[in-house]
Design a protein around this motif. Structure first.
Motif, short mmCIF file in Angstrom:
data_model
loop_
_atom_site.label_atom_id
_atom_site.label_comp_id
_atom_site.label_asym_id
_atom_site.label_seq_id
_atom_site.Cartn_x
_atom_site.Cartn_y
_atom_site.Cartn_z
N ARG A 4 -18.54 -2.72 -3.69
CA ARG A 4 -17.14 -3.11 -3.49
C ARG A 4 -17.02 -4.18 -2.40
O ARG A 4 -16.40 -5.21 -2.59
CB ARG A 4 -16.38 -1.82 -3.13
N ARG A 46 -10.99 -1.83 -9.98
CA ARG A 46 -10.53 -0.97 -8.88
C ARG A 46 -10.02 -1.78 -7.70
O ARG A 46 -9.02 -1.44 -7.08
CB ARG A 46 -11.66 -0.04 -8.43
N ARG A 49 -6.68 -3.03 -8.69
CA ARG A 49 -5.73 -1.91 -8.64
C ARG A 49 -5.30 -1.63 -7.20
O ARG A 49 -4.13 -1.35 -6.92
CB ARG A 49 -6.36 -0.67 -9.24
N ASP A 50 -6.25 -1.75 -6.26
CA ASP A 50 -5.98 -1.46 -4.86
C ASP A 50 -5.37 -2.65 -4.11
O ASP A 50 -5.12 -2.55 -2.90
CB ASP A 50 -7.27 -1.03 -4.15
N SER A 72 -5.16 -8.68 1.93
CA SER A 72 -5.55 -7.28 2.16
C SER A 72 -7.05 -7.10 1.95
O SER A 72 -7.70 -6.32 2.66
CB SER A 72 -4.79 -6.34 1.23
N GLU A 76 -9.78 -5.70 4.59
CA GLU A 76 -10.70 -4.61 4.21
C GLU A 76 -12.15 -5.02 4.49
O GLU A 76 -12.92 -4.25 5.06
CB GLU A 76 -10.52 -4.28 2.73
#
Length: 194
Positions: A4, A46, A49-50, A72, A76
């Motif tokens: 990720r 994902r 989606r986040d 964002s 992260e």
């Protein structure tokens, strides 16, 4: 390994397609950790989606869809890079577990089990050393991976040496039931809260 966050890092360089991300990830890690293209697209979905990445407004989810990191996503990634991994508890190490199990199984020579693993680890170190000599000067990422693996393997061999020394001392000492060692402070606090 955080696929990720690795994908977020690659996207921080600019928009990219899923297949391109897979190729760059493998190239940047010295092709030591291959990625399944399905894993890349699942992770991208994902992340989208986040709200950490966004994609082109294409109708299909195929390889033609370009992804880019969001604000964002940058936050992260920055937080992940600066947060040390939780190393407060030892990981489940298969070799450590094998040695502990071998201690309890009657008829098993623990030292022989340890020697089998030591020989294997030395062979692996030799293989990594040859790879380092052959290719590491050409690829900084690969060189860093090889160095990390050589240090990891060396530490496992040193643990085996220390464990063998402890076994020798324990077998020379008179057999007595030893009291349970005190738990580390952090663990005692957790135990007390239960």
């Amino acid at each position: 390994m955080s696929v990720r966050h690795a994908l977020l890092a690659l996207l921080s360089e600019g928009p990219k397609y899923g297949l391109q991300l897979r190729q760059e990830f493998e190239a940047d890690t010295g092709e030591v950790w291959p990625l399944n293209v399905g894993q890349v697209y699942t992770t991208l979905q994902r992340l989208e989606r986040d709200g950490l990445v966004e994609s082109d407004e294409a109708d299909d989810d195929g390889p033609q869809k370009r992804f880019r990191i969001t604000a964002s996503g940058r936050e992260e990634l920055d937080g992940w890079l600066r947060t040390p991994p939780d190393l407060s508890s030892p990981p489940r190490d298969e070799l450590v577990i094998k040695v502990l199990v071998a201690l309890r199984v009657s008829g098993v020579d623990v030292r022989e089990v340890m020697q089998v693993h030591r020989r294997y680890l030395v062979q692996l170190m030799q293989q990594w050393t040859h790879l380092k000599e052959d290719m590491a000067d050409q690829d900084l990422g690969f060189a860093l991976v090889v160095d990390a693996e050589l240090f990891r393997l060396d530490s496992v061999i040193r643990w085996l040496d220390a464990a063998e020394g402890r076994l020798k001392r324990a077998s020379a000492a008179p057999t007595a039931v030893a009291p349970s060692p005190p738990l580390p402070k952090q663990r005692r606090r957790v135990e007390a809260q239960r």
